[in-house]
Design an enzyme around this catalytic site. Sequence first.
Site, PDB file in Angstrom:
ATOM      1  N   ARG A 169       0.811  -1.219   0.000  1.00 31.04           N
ATOM      2  CA  ARG A 169       0.000   0.000   0.000  1.00 31.04           C
ATOM      3  C   ARG A 169       0.845   1.270   0.000  1.00 31.04           C
ATOM      4  O   ARG A 169       0.604   2.190  -0.787  1.00 31.04           O
ATOM      5  CB  ARG A 169      -0.935   0.007   1.212  1.00 31.04           C
ATOM      6  CG  ARG A 169      -1.998  -1.078   1.189  1.00 31.04           C
ATOM      7  CD  ARG A 169      -2.932  -0.928   2.383  1.00 31.04           C
ATOM      8  NE  ARG A 169      -3.993  -1.927   2.384  1.00 31.04           N
ATOM      9  CZ  ARG A 169      -4.979  -1.971   3.287  1.00 31.04           C
ATOM     10  NH1 ARG A 169      -5.010  -1.067   4.269  1.00 31.04           N
ATOM     11  NH2 ARG A 169      -5.913  -2.894   3.211  1.00 31.04           N
ATOM     12  N   ASP A 203      -3.853   4.131   4.754  1.00 32.27           N
ATOM     13  CA  ASP A 203      -2.894   3.782   3.706  1.00 32.27           C
ATOM     14  C   ASP A 203      -3.547   3.204   2.460  1.00 32.27           C
ATOM     15  O   ASP A 203      -2.854   2.834   1.509  1.00 32.27           O
ATOM     16  CB  ASP A 203      -1.822   2.825   4.239  1.00 32.27           C
ATOM     17  CG  ASP A 203      -2.415   1.569   4.860  1.00 32.27           C
ATOM     18  OD1 ASP A 203      -3.638   1.342   4.724  1.00 32.27           O
ATOM     19  OD2 ASP A 203      -1.663   0.807   5.505  1.00 32.27           O
ATOM     20  N   ASP A 204      -4.890   3.116   2.438  1.00 33.72           N
ATOM     21  CA  ASP A 204      -5.588   2.712   1.216  1.00 33.72           C
ATOM     22  C   ASP A 204      -6.385   3.878   0.634  1.00 33.72           C
ATOM     23  O   ASP A 204      -7.341   3.673  -0.113  1.00 33.72           O
ATOM     24  CB  ASP A 204      -6.501   1.507   1.466  1.00 33.72           C
ATOM     25  CG  ASP A 204      -7.583   1.783   2.497  1.00 33.72           C
ATOM     26  OD1 ASP A 204      -7.519   2.827   3.175  1.00 33.72           O
ATOM     27  OD2 ASP A 204      -8.513   0.953   2.632  1.00 33.72           O
ATOM     28  N   ASP A 225     -11.355   6.793  15.392  1.00 34.11           N
ATOM     29  CA  ASP A 225     -12.159   7.793  14.694  1.00 34.11           C
ATOM     30  C   ASP A 225     -13.437   8.128  15.451  1.00 34.11           C
ATOM     31  O   ASP A 225     -13.890   9.280  15.446  1.00 34.11           O
ATOM     32  CB  ASP A 225     -12.470   7.354  13.259  1.00 34.11           C
ATOM     33  CG  ASP A 225     -13.029   5.942  13.162  1.00 34.11           C
ATOM     34  OD1 ASP A 225     -13.216   5.280  14.208  1.00 34.11           O
ATOM     35  OD2 ASP A 225     -13.273   5.480  12.023  1.00 34.11           O
ATOM     36  N   HIS A 268     -13.384   2.389   1.569  1.00 32.27           N
ATOM     37  CA  HIS A 268     -13.664   1.106   0.924  1.00 32.27           C
ATOM     38  C   HIS A 268     -15.007   0.535   1.358  1.00 32.27           C
ATOM     39  O   HIS A 268     -15.462  -0.463   0.802  1.00 32.27           O
ATOM     40  CB  HIS A 268     -12.552   0.104   1.265  1.00 32.27           C
ATOM     41  CG  HIS A 268     -12.513  -0.266   2.718  1.00 32.27           C
ATOM     42  ND1 HIS A 268     -11.878   0.514   3.660  1.00 32.27           N
ATOM     43  CD2 HIS A 268     -13.042  -1.321   3.399  1.00 32.27           C
ATOM     44  CE1 HIS A 268     -12.008  -0.051   4.848  1.00 32.27           C
ATOM     45  NE2 HIS A 268     -12.707  -1.156   4.722  1.00 32.27           N
TER      46      HIS A 268
END
Length: 372
Positions: A120, A193-194, A283, A307
């Site tokens: 990634r 990281d995506d 989060d 995603h």
Amino acid sequence: MNSSCLGLRRTCFLLSVTAAAVLLLLLPRGQPPAAPRRRPPPAGPSRPSPKREARPAGSDVPGDRGGGSGAAGGGRGVAGSPWPSRRVRMGPPGGSAKESLELKDIFIAVKTTRKYHKTRLELLFQTWISRARGQTFIFTDWEDRELRLKAGDHMINTNCSAVHTRQALCCKMSVEYDKFLESGQKWFCHVDDDNYVNPRTLLRLLSAFSPSQDVYVGRPSLDHPIEAADHVQSDGSKTSVKFWFATGGAGFCISRGLALKMSPWASLGNFISTAERVRLPDDCTIGYIIEGLLEVKLLHSPLFHSHLENLQRLQGESVLQQVTLSYGDPENKHNVVSVGGVFGLQQDPTRFKSVHCLLYPDTIWCPNKKMS
């Protein structure tokens, strides 16, 4: 002789009295009456100067009108507009106008872990990080020599656990927050990281606000606020608080002014203890502090993507107008943005390379022609 002198004195006395009386009668008629003295008008009640509301127009960030992962019914922005309807440049009362925002004013934190350094992260360095290297900081859990050579002091080894647990995630977020405060930069933006970050649209979005305002902008992954136990009463009962949070998988941004107000619950390890108290991941804890404790509302934006949503509905030119993008996990590898790319799916399964070449066609490894 005496009598005549006496009579003369009486006559002189009477003439003097008569002359004085005549003068007294004539004197007012010979002069205009004195003008009356004017008093200044009474001062009215003082009017306070208008309060400068730190609020962009129409909540400034468009409400999420999409399906699935958007904040349905919770959006606070302007429908039908991909950008805030007016650019608010608010400075301190009596001060000069807000300075224009530059990319160097944004602190972009990328959360990653050891096992994704070669996959990634390599893709991110090849694409969007190459356009924002000075603003991007990599937060990981392992001292990687190769990554250190590539990122220098922008690689931060958090010494947190590599296990994907609530405690490990909150540990990394705590380090991200403290490093941002140390940096002195105006905006804190967290991504995973995506995520592909479009620096241009990120800068354009944040330019609508002042970093001294209370701004928390991102995209919820749920269509409703969540509830967390807040305090334990003396009788053992618990009070709860409802709040929205921006999912870290899509990325979110916080102004410096708001980040400073978070300090009692977030700085110097306090973030970890706050998260443990409400037993929430990183989060969610950010949302709890901002909405639940500070009572600052999340600005829901459809420009951030994770995603968890249906990414195939993002097509064509609209893909290039987003702030962040993502791609599906191996179990859902076809969940990618639909963009007429310069690479085929086998060469570019995440579509990040294709997006990058459409945004920056001068990139040395981008082919000259698009694939049909």
